[in-house]
Design a protein around this motif. Structure first.
Motif, PDB file in Angstrom:
ATOM      1  N   SER A   1       0.798  -1.229   0.000  1.00  0.00           N
ATOM      2  CA  SER A   1       0.000   0.000   0.000  1.00  0.00           C
ATOM      3  C   SER A   1       0.833   1.284   0.000  1.00  0.00           C
ATOM      4  O   SER A   1       0.394   2.279  -0.569  1.00  0.00           O
ATOM      5  CB  SER A   1      -1.001  -0.009   1.157  1.00  0.00           C
ATOM      6  N   PRO A   2       2.041   1.315   0.615  1.00  0.00           N
ATOM      7  CA  PRO A   2       2.803   2.559   0.531  1.00  0.00           C
ATOM      8  C   PRO A   2       3.127   2.958  -0.907  1.00  0.00           C
ATOM      9  O   PRO A   2       3.413   4.114  -1.184  1.00  0.00           O
ATOM     10  CB  PRO A   2       4.077   2.245   1.310  1.00  0.00           C
TER      11      PRO A   2
ATOM     12  N   HIS B   1      -4.349  -1.420  -1.637  1.00  0.00           N
ATOM     13  CA  HIS B   1      -5.658  -0.780  -1.765  1.00  0.00           C
ATOM     14  C   HIS B   1      -6.137  -0.842  -3.202  1.00  0.00           C
ATOM     15  O   HIS B   1      -7.262  -0.526  -3.508  1.00  0.00           O
ATOM     16  CB  HIS B   1      -5.583   0.689  -1.327  1.00  0.00           C
ATOM     17  N   ASP B   2      -5.211  -1.198  -4.085  1.00  0.00           N
ATOM     18  CA  ASP B   2      -5.521  -1.128  -5.498  1.00  0.00           C
ATOM     19  C   ASP B   2      -5.194  -2.461  -6.156  1.00  0.00           C
ATOM     20  O   ASP B   2      -4.090  -2.682  -6.636  1.00  0.00           O
ATOM     21  CB  ASP B   2      -4.695   0.013  -6.117  1.00  0.00           C
ATOM     22  N   LYS B   3      -6.158  -3.349  -6.138  1.00  0.00           N
ATOM     23  CA  LYS B   3      -5.903  -4.704  -6.623  1.00  0.00           C
ATOM     24  C   LYS B   3      -5.755  -4.775  -8.135  1.00  0.00           C
ATOM     25  O   LYS B   3      -5.370  -5.796  -8.677  1.00  0.00           O
ATOM     26  CB  LYS B   3      -7.035  -5.638  -6.181  1.00  0.00           C
ATOM     27  N   THR B   4      -6.059  -3.657  -8.801  1.00  0.00           N
ATOM     28  CA  THR B   4      -6.007  -3.708 -10.264  1.00  0.00           C
ATOM     29  C   THR B   4      -4.699  -3.149 -10.807  1.00  0.00           C
ATOM     30  O   THR B   4      -4.476  -3.158 -12.010  1.00  0.00           O
ATOM     31  CB  THR B   4      -7.177  -2.907 -10.862  1.00  0.00           C
TER      32      THR B   4
ATOM     33  N   LEU C   1       1.324  -3.769 -10.597  1.00  0.00           N
ATOM     34  CA  LEU C   1       2.149  -4.438  -9.583  1.00  0.00           C
ATOM     35  C   LEU C   1       1.351  -5.541  -8.896  1.00  0.00           C
ATOM     36  O   LEU C   1       1.804  -6.676  -8.755  1.00  0.00           O
ATOM     37  CB  LEU C   1       2.641  -3.402  -8.561  1.00  0.00           C
ATOM     38  N   ALA C   2       0.142  -5.197  -8.461  1.00  0.00           N
ATOM     39  CA  ALA C   2      -0.707  -6.171  -7.774  1.00  0.00           C
ATOM     40  C   ALA C   2      -1.048  -7.343  -8.693  1.00  0.00           C
ATOM     41  O   ALA C   2      -1.173  -8.486  -8.257  1.00  0.00           O
ATOM     42  CB  ALA C   2      -1.985  -5.505  -7.274  1.00  0.00           C
ATOM     43  N   GLN C   3      -1.174  -7.037  -9.968  1.00  0.00           N
ATOM     44  CA  GLN C   3      -1.553  -8.078 -10.926  1.00  0.00           C
ATOM     45  C   GLN C   3      -0.396  -9.028 -11.227  1.00  0.00           C
ATOM     46  O   GLN C   3      -0.612 -10.183 -11.560  1.00  0.00           O
ATOM     47  CB  GLN C   3      -2.038  -7.431 -12.236  1.00  0.00           C
TER      48      GLN C   3
ATOM     49  N   GLY D   1      -7.773   2.804 -14.858  1.00  0.00           N
ATOM     50  CA  GLY D   1      -8.018   3.524 -13.613  1.00  0.00           C
ATOM     51  C   GLY D   1      -7.115   3.091 -12.476  1.00  0.00           C
ATOM     52  O   GLY D   1      -7.516   3.112 -11.326  1.00  0.00           O
ATOM     53  N   ALA D   2      -5.920   2.686 -12.814  1.00  0.00           N
ATOM     54  CA  ALA D   2      -5.020   2.140 -11.805  1.00  0.00           C
ATOM     55  C   ALA D   2      -4.788   3.104 -10.652  1.00  0.00           C
ATOM     56  O   ALA D   2      -4.833   2.705  -9.493  1.00  0.00           O
ATOM     57  CB  ALA D   2      -3.695   1.779 -12.454  1.00  0.00           C
ATOM     58  N   ALA D   3      -4.537   4.341 -10.947  1.00  0.00           N
ATOM     59  CA  ALA D   3      -4.180   5.282  -9.888  1.00  0.00           C
ATOM     60  C   ALA D   3      -5.317   6.218  -9.546  1.00  0.00           C
ATOM     61  O   ALA D   3      -5.200   7.047  -8.665  1.00  0.00           O
ATOM     62  CB  ALA D   3      -2.964   6.091 -10.304  1.00  0.00           C
TER      63      ALA D   3
END
Lengths: 269, 243
Positions: free
Chosen positions: B42-43, B76-79, B82-84, B113-115
């Motif tokens: 999340s940071p 916070h951003d599963k899409t 990096l998360a993917q 809409g990643a960010a």
């Protein structure tokens, strides 16, 4: 009630097999129906010490795999009526053993009304050693008077507390006994070896016996005769004392002091 | 409900993460060995530049190399890319959202809409674990601790009635009391509490540590060896005194 006793140490070459052979023989000599099992699959030695190496047909791995019956596999000792040997396999390795398989063997031995099952553990803390100690009610921890052996014994005591069946089933803990082997009072006095007090202090378990370093141990091994049968030797007497203590008798420890040689001994050696 | 340790990833450079992990693990090697960790990304949420630079495979390999076990990634951003790409299951991060938005606002939001979700609030970065003191029963061990054994008292005192053998490790978030010789390693305050102590009846330890500051046997004053002693921190220095 069958009692299962593991002879273990962590370190190799400290006298586990010698001790297993003598303890089993000593118990059988007191009239208990006893079997001694060699868990050192791949490095079979117990049969040599017991002097039955030419009579091995089936072995522990056959029995575990249900390829032979208990009656076929057990070797009856030639000297003592109540004593049986269950040899290890020389051509397999420790992976051939499973807890379920050993459990079946233990069950069969209990049904055959053995009083004592002595498990001769291989060195190390890997599978073979863990299998040997898993079913133990009591443990004889064999230790030489030197720091590395004591440290390894401490390690194996920890494994007994966490990996034995008794610990996993939350039963009463395995009863621990310390057996100091190859004790040489003269070298202790010179500071070359740890003293009995040092070892007991480091390991903090009750002392079962002190086996003095003695040429008769090697002679007996080579002759295929457990040293406890050599009533003349100090090592044989010390093992005999240990049997008394194992059976609950309080006996003072011997062979802790440097023996003063008498005038005749000094002349004739 | 279970409590897990979390690793907050605030930089994109795996070498820096590697170095700081090495430093952290060294404080209590036994304690961290095979410990499951939540990799909290999340940071980096909203900081696309950093997130792009971070190699997720290298990050996971680096964590594993330190004998930690990454179990999930928190974000916070599963899409986000990096998360993917990180090969870990994803969960919603429990850390408060941080402002990385100032930067991302200037760059046009990506089509996916990643960010875009990143809020523009200016909350401070939460890095310090909030430590809450709850009176918990101490962990009492009434047998010797043997070589190779490891005892950890989480969020409480550790009391050992018996000896701690050479090669054994006793670790606690609070104080450690040993009623017997202490011959192995003893580490108290491992979650960072500098007000913790080690007390023992006979100090023969291989290593003693309070909140990550440690000393080995050679540096323990001769006159205190084998004596009843306490180990404590004073002005960030590890002190050993008679009991």
């Amino acid at each position: 009630m069958t009692k299962t006793i593991v002879v273990t140490s962590g370190k190799g070459g400290v006298g586990k097999t010698t001790t297993s052979a003598s303890i089993a023989t000593g118990l059988a000599r007191r009239g208990f129906k006893t079997v001694v099992i060699d868990f050192d699959v791949g490095l079979r030695n117990l049969d040599l010490i017991m002097g039955c190496e030419r009579r091995v047909v089936y072995d522990l791995v056959n029995l575990v795999n249900q390829e032979s019956s208990l009656h076929q596999t057990l070797i009856k000792d030639k000297r003592l009526e109540n004593l049986y040997i269950l040899p290890a396999s020389q051509t397999r390795d420790k992976d051939a053993l499973t807890i379920e398989g050993i459990a079946r063997v233990m069950h069969k031995l209990k049904k055959a009304e053995f009083d004592y099952i002595i498990c001769d553990s291989p060195a190390g803390i890997e599978k073979g050693a863990k299998m040997a100690l898993y079913f133990a009610d009591e443990a004889i921890v064999t230790t030489n008077p030197e720091v590395s052996s004591v440290r390894d014994s401490d390690r194996i005591l920890g494994i007994l507390q966490s990996e034995s069946k008794r610990s996993k089933m939350n039963e009463d803990p395995v009863k621990e006994h310390l057996l100091i082997t190859r004790y040489n009072p003269a070298r202790v006095k010179d500071g070359q070896m740890l003293s009995v007090d040092d070892i007991v202090d480091l390991l903090a378990i009750p002392l079962l016996g002190i086996i003095p370093e003695s040429p008769s141990v090697l002679e007996s091994s080579n002759a295929g005769k457990p040293v406890i049968l050599d009533d003349e030797s100090e090592a044989g007497q010390a093992y005999s004392d240990a049997i008394d203590r194992l059976l609950g008798e309080a006996k003072p420890h011997r062979f802790m002091e440097v023996q003063k040689k008498g005038i005749l001994k000094r002349i004739f050696g | 409900m279970y409590t897990f340790m979390s690793l907050k990833v605030g930089v994109a450079d795996v070498d820096i993460i590697d170095a700081s992990l090495a430093d952290k693990v060294l404080q209590a090697p036994g304690f961290f060995s095979n410990t499951p960790v939540v990799v909290d990304l999340s940071p980096l949420d909203g900081d696309e530049e950093a997130a792009d630079k971070l190699d997720p495979a290298a990050l996971v390999a680096c964590i594993r190399r330190h004998k930690l076990v990454p179990i999930v990634a928190a974000t916070h951003d599963k899409t986000s890319p990096l998360a993917q790409t990180i090969e870990l299951p994803l969960i919603e991060s429990s850390a408060r959202r941080i402002s990385g938005a100032a930067k991302s606002e200037s760059t046009p939001a990506k089509a996916d809409g990643a960010a875009a979700e990143t809020p523009a609030s200016a909350e401070p970065l939460v890095t310090e674990r909030e430590v809450e003191y709850i009176a918990r029963k101490p962990l009492i061990i009434d047998r010797p601790v043997r070589s190779g054994q490891q005892i950890y008292a989480r969020d409480t005192d550790l009391i050992i009635i018996g000896q701690v053998g050479a090669g054994a490790e006793v670790v606690a978030d609070n104080n450690i009391h040993v009623y017997g010789p202490l011959r192995g390693k003893a580490l108290c305050g491992v979650s960072g509490d500098t007000n913790t102590n080690i007390f023992c009846q006979s100090l023969e330890a291989e290593l003693v540590s309070v909140a990550g500051i440690y000393r080995q046997l050679e540096t323990i004053p001769e006159e205190l060896r084998g004596k009843a002693a306490k180990v404590y921190l004073e002005d960030e220095r590890l002190n050993i005194g008679p009991l």
